[in-house]
Design a protein around this motif. Structure first.
Motif, short mmCIF file in Angstrom:
data_model
loop_
_atom_site.label_atom_id
_atom_site.label_comp_id
_atom_site.label_asym_id
_atom_site.label_seq_id
_atom_site.Cartn_x
_atom_site.Cartn_y
_atom_site.Cartn_z
N GLN A 233 0.79 -1.23 0.00
CA GLN A 233 0.00 0.00 0.00
C GLN A 233 0.82 1.28 0.00
OE1 GLN A 233 -2.74 -0.63 3.23
NE2 GLN A 233 -4.41 -0.89 1.79
N GLY A 234 2.12 1.19 -0.36
CA GLY A 234 2.92 2.40 -0.44
C GLY A 234 2.40 3.32 -1.53
N TYR A 235 2.88 4.57 -1.55
CA TYR A 235 2.38 5.51 -2.56
C TYR A 235 2.83 5.07 -3.95
CZ TYR A 235 0.48 8.66 0.82
OH TYR A 235 -0.30 9.20 1.81
N VAL A 236 4.10 4.69 -4.06
CA VAL A 236 4.59 4.14 -5.31
C VAL A 236 5.06 2.71 -5.03
CG1 VAL A 236 6.08 4.50 -7.29
CG2 VAL A 236 5.49 6.44 -5.82
N PRO A 237 4.14 1.76 -5.06
CA PRO A 237 4.53 0.40 -4.67
C PRO A 237 5.61 -0.15 -5.60
CG PRO A 237 2.31 0.45 -5.61
CD PRO A 237 2.74 1.86 -5.45
N ASP A 238 6.69 -0.62 -4.99
CA ASP A 238 7.77 -1.24 -5.74
C ASP A 238 7.51 -2.73 -5.81
OD1 ASP A 238 10.15 -2.52 -6.50
OD2 ASP A 238 11.35 -0.84 -5.77
N GLN A 239 7.14 -3.19 -7.01
CA GLN A 239 6.69 -4.59 -7.15
C GLN A 239 7.73 -5.59 -6.69
OE1 GLN A 239 3.75 -5.59 -7.75
NE2 GLN A 239 2.83 -3.65 -8.33
N SER A 240 9.00 -5.31 -7.00
CA SER A 240 10.01 -6.32 -6.66
C SER A 240 10.16 -6.44 -5.15
CB SER A 240 11.34 -5.98 -7.33
OG SER A 240 11.74 -4.69 -6.97
N ILE A 241 9.94 -5.33 -4.42
CA ILE A 241 10.05 -5.42 -2.96
C ILE A 241 8.81 -6.06 -2.36
CG2 ILE A 241 10.20 -4.00 -0.88
CD1 ILE A 241 12.11 -2.22 -2.52
N ILE A 242 7.65 -5.78 -2.95
CA ILE A 242 6.44 -6.48 -2.51
C ILE A 242 6.62 -7.99 -2.66
CG2 ILE A 242 4.00 -6.88 -3.02
CD1 ILE A 242 3.77 -4.01 -3.88
N MET A 243 7.19 -8.38 -3.80
CA MET A 243 7.37 -9.82 -4.04
C MET A 243 8.43 -10.41 -3.11
SD MET A 243 5.22 -10.98 -6.15
CE MET A 243 4.01 -9.81 -5.63
N ALA A 244 9.45 -9.61 -2.76
CA ALA A 244 10.44 -10.10 -1.80
C ALA A 244 9.78 -10.35 -0.44
CB ALA A 244 11.58 -9.09 -1.66
N GLY A 245 8.91 -9.43 -0.03
CA GLY A 245 8.18 -9.63 1.23
C GLY A 245 7.26 -10.84 1.16
N THR A 246 6.58 -10.98 0.02
CA THR A 246 5.70 -12.14 -0.17
C THR A 246 6.48 -13.44 -0.05
OG1 THR A 246 4.41 -10.79 -1.68
CG2 THR A 246 4.03 -13.15 -1.75
N LEU A 247 7.69 -13.43 -0.66
CA LEU A 247 8.54 -14.62 -0.61
C LEU A 247 8.90 -14.94 0.84
CD1 LEU A 247 10.03 -16.55 -2.55
CD2 LEU A 247 12.02 -15.08 -2.31
N LEU A 248 9.28 -13.90 1.61
CA LEU A 248 9.63 -14.10 3.02
C LEU A 248 8.45 -14.66 3.81
CD1 LEU A 248 11.72 -10.95 4.01
CD2 LEU A 248 12.50 -13.31 3.80
N GLY A 249 7.26 -14.15 3.51
CA GLY A 249 6.08 -14.59 4.25
C GLY A 249 5.66 -16.01 3.88
N THR A 250 5.97 -16.42 2.64
CA THR A 250 5.53 -17.73 2.17
C THR A 250 6.54 -18.82 2.50
OG1 THR A 250 4.53 -16.53 0.34
CG2 THR A 250 4.55 -18.91 0.18
N LEU A 251 7.82 -18.43 2.53
CA LEU A 251 8.90 -19.42 2.65
C LEU A 251 8.75 -20.37 3.83
CD1 LEU A 251 10.97 -19.74 0.55
CD2 LEU A 251 12.60 -18.42 1.91
N PRO A 252 8.49 -19.86 5.06
CA PRO A 252 8.42 -20.79 6.19
C PRO A 252 7.38 -21.89 5.99
CG PRO A 252 8.51 -18.54 6.97
CD PRO A 252 8.34 -18.46 5.50
N VAL A 253 6.21 -21.51 5.46
CA VAL A 253 5.17 -22.52 5.25
C VAL A 253 5.58 -23.47 4.14
CG1 VAL A 253 2.75 -22.88 4.70
CG2 VAL A 253 3.42 -20.92 6.04
N LEU A 254 6.24 -22.93 3.11
CA LEU A 254 6.68 -23.80 2.03
C LEU A 254 7.73 -24.80 2.51
CD1 LEU A 254 6.89 -21.73 -1.26
CD2 LEU A 254 5.18 -23.39 -0.51
N VAL A 255 8.59 -24.36 3.43
CA VAL A 255 9.59 -25.28 3.98
C VAL A 255 8.89 -26.40 4.75
CG1 VAL A 255 11.44 -25.51 5.67
CG2 VAL A 255 11.46 -23.61 4.06
N VAL A 256 7.96 -26.02 5.63
CA VAL A 256 7.17 -27.03 6.35
C VAL A 256 6.52 -27.98 5.36
CG1 VAL A 256 5.14 -27.38 7.82
CG2 VAL A 256 6.73 -25.55 8.33
N PHE A 257 5.98 -27.38 4.30
CA PHE A 257 5.27 -28.15 3.31
C PHE A 257 6.20 -29.08 2.54
CE2 PHE A 257 2.60 -28.78 -0.42
CZ PHE A 257 1.41 -29.05 0.22
N GLY A 258 7.41 -28.57 2.24
CA GLY A 258 8.37 -29.38 1.53
C GLY A 258 8.79 -30.60 2.34
#
Lengths: 275, 315
Positions: A233-258
């Motif tokens: 929700q930043g004023y000028v959202p930087d897509q690559s940083i949003i995706m980096a955050g998404t990756l960080l948020g998803t990784l732990p569950v993906l590791v458990v899942f793996g």
């Protein structure tokens, strides 16, 4: 496992492979976008392979929406909730599965009945309770309401009905073991596989929970999912940083899942047959 | 049971020891249930019932302690609000757009996964991966893929000579985009549920169908689908309930509670959130919650009626 009735042909493999690609591609794309710069993502021909910026973007994401705090918060909340749900569900599930007592049918019906009711229906009074207890924006606001789960109780009940022979409990009684002793040394060991599956499902669901955390917490003290919202929700959202955050948020569950994917798949299919 | 009411001190030591576990055994079940039910009552049951009471009052977010009696006014205001009807309509269309393809795809995939295959565990795990992601993560990724100017999907469309689609501003396209996220996350999960149901169908049924000369398609239609009926009804009910509560996907698709510039994909769940936490009207949000609940009850009844009718016509 039962033998399947039919041998799969090339068409089955082709369709399943295509479906697998469709299911996996968004993960791959998250990695690509998280490792590129924003301008590379908005080029006329977008980059389709991972680039060199992954750690830079992750660093930015950690700074921007306090993702570091958020990861720690999510870990605390998910662990506490998982422990609470597994323990309370095993206790109550055992009582519903194997003990006779007054009001059993009614209590079970109430428990199962509420599983059909949308969580939104309870959110407003829950919010008022949290405000009254002065827990707004604090982690207990997210932990307390989730410590028990009607689904968990039902799941453990179904598991213990099958897995725990009545004779085992009787034998314990004959030996003069107290109720608590029976629970500790007979029920718990038998219940462990069910508890493990329930624990994994609960951890994943809590880690991924969005609706209640967004209501109860602020972006100052968020869980990962709440932090992801403010990242976008930043004023000028930087897509690559949003995706980096998404990756960080998803990784732990993906590791458990793996690590446990096979068991999770088994758990869901098991729950489906019994449910 | 009579021994339990006997006064314990009058008994010899051995008898007391025998009587004590009986008391314990009688009360123990409630002890096991207590941790669950105490929290369940406080954070699960009480809020459910209290929502109805809240919906009859004016309650504002900033002064959540103060409640002024309104009667049914929250509900009448709701029904006069065009955005409520818009959200109701969107919930229905997005619900159909996401649930129907999702369950059909899941049924087809489950059928294939039920074949004897190499690497079937791999396929099963891969199919469940989307279920392991959060609504937030999935939506952010898809919002990017569906971007109007730099999105990968429009780039592919341009590559095959089609004109780009405005996946966010256009009503149908944006509703399709939101539905795609839901479909992606839940198709594999439902496929596994169907697969579990299929494995419970006795193999002899297929053998005898094959002996009667039934093709694979006929076996699927006349053996698999009827055998799966309870599972199918279960998934239809669960997905319908899920679709009527959609919230995170439309909230994060563009990042606002309005559900798009012209509310083109605002769902009831999002509308409720907007009323309560953007406009601060908790009382009115509670009324929306009750309308959502009644809607779910109606949908469940319709489902049950259809299921009952199909059972009748089968006989």
């Amino acid at each position: 496992m039962k033998r399947s009735p039919l041998q799969g042909g090339p068409l089955a493999y082709a369709v399943l492979t295509a479906a697998t690609l469709a299911f996996v591609f968004p993960f791959y794309w998250t990695l690509v976008a998280a490792s590129r710069s924003n301008s590379e993502l908005s080029a006329a021909t977008p980059a389709l392979t991972p680039g060199p910026n992954l750690f830079h973007n992750i660093g930015e994401a950690l700074q921007q929406a306090s993702i570091g705090t958020a990861l720690l918060n999510s870990l605390l909340v998910s662990t506490a909730v998982t422990a609470g749900v597994v323990l309370s569900s095993t206790l109550a599930g055992f009582a519903f599965a194997k003990l006779r007592f007054r009001g059993r049918g009614l209590l079970l019906a109430v428990t199962v009945g509420t599983m059909m009711i949308p969580p939104q229906l309870g959110v407003i009074p829950l919010f008022m309770v949290i405000v009254k207890l002065d827990l707004q924006n604090k982690l207990p606001a997210v932990i307390l309401p989730s410590l028990v789960s009607a689904f968990g109780v039902f799941f453990m009940r179904q598991f213990l009905i099958q897995a725990l022979p009545d004779e085992l409990i009787e034998a314990g009684r004959m030996d003069g073991a107290s109720s608590l002793r029976i629970f500790r040394s007979i029920v718990l060991p038998v219940a462990r596989p069910g508890m493990a599956v329930l624990g994994m499902l609960t951890f994943m669901a809590t880690w991924n929970d969005f609706f209640w955390p967004i209501v109860a917490l602020s972006s100052q003290n968020p869980t990962v999912q709440v932090a992801l919202k403010s990242l976008g929700q930043g004023y000028v959202p930087d897509q690559s940083i949003i995706m980096a955050g998404t990756l960080l948020g998803t990784l732990p569950v993906l590791v458990v899942f793996g690590l446990l994917g096979r068991q999770i798949v088994g758990g869901i299919m098991q729950g489906a047959v019994k449910g | 049971m009579a021994t339990i009411s006997r006064p314990a001190p009058a008994l010899p030591a051995q008898a007391t020891r025998a009587a004590r576990p009986r008391w314990g055994a009688r009360l123990a079940p409630y002890g096991y249930l207590a941790p669950f039910f105490v929290l369940f009552a406080a954070f699960g049951l009480f809020p459910l019932l209290y929502t109805a009471y809240v919906s009859l009052h004016r309650v504002e977010l900033q002064t959540a302690d103060r409640m002024d009696w309104l009667g049914l006014q929250n509900y009448t205001r709701l029904f006069e609000d065009p955005f409520f009807w818009n959200a109701l309509r969107n919930t229905f269309t997005i619900g159909v757009l996401s649930t129907v393809p999702q369950l059909l795809l899941a049924l087809g995939l489950a059928h294939l996964l039920n074949y004897r295959l190499r690497g079937r565990t791999f396929f099963r795990v891969a199919m469940l991966m989307p279920y392991a992601t959060s609504v937030a993560a999935a939506t952010l990724v898809f919002a990017q893929l569906f971007g109007r100017d730099y999105g990968l999907i429009n780039w592919v469309l341009a590559g095959v000579g089609l004109s780009p689609v405005d996946w966010q501003a256009d009503t149908w396209a944006s509703q399709f985009g939101v539905s795609a996220i839901v479909t992606w996350r839940w198709t594999g999960y439902n496929a596994l549920i169907y697969l579990a149901g299929m494995q419970a169908i006795p193999g002899e049924l297929y053998e005898s169908a094959a002996m009667d000369g039934a093709s694979r398609w006929q076996q699927f239609r006349h053996v698999t689908v009827p055998g799966l009926r309870p599972t199918i009804i279960f998934t239809v009910v669960v997905s319908t309930i899920g679709a009527s509560q959609l919230f995170g996907e439309p909230l994060l698709y563009e990042g606002n509670a309005g559900g798009g510039i012209s509310h083109q994909y605002q769902t009831l769940g999002l509308y409720m959130y907007e009323q309560g936490w953007s406009f601060f009207h908790l009382g009115r949000a509670a009324a929306v919650a009750w309308v959502m609940f009644l809607l779910i009850v109606v949908l469940a009844l319709i489902n049950a009626a259809i299921a009952a009718r199909r059972n009748r016509t089968d006989r």
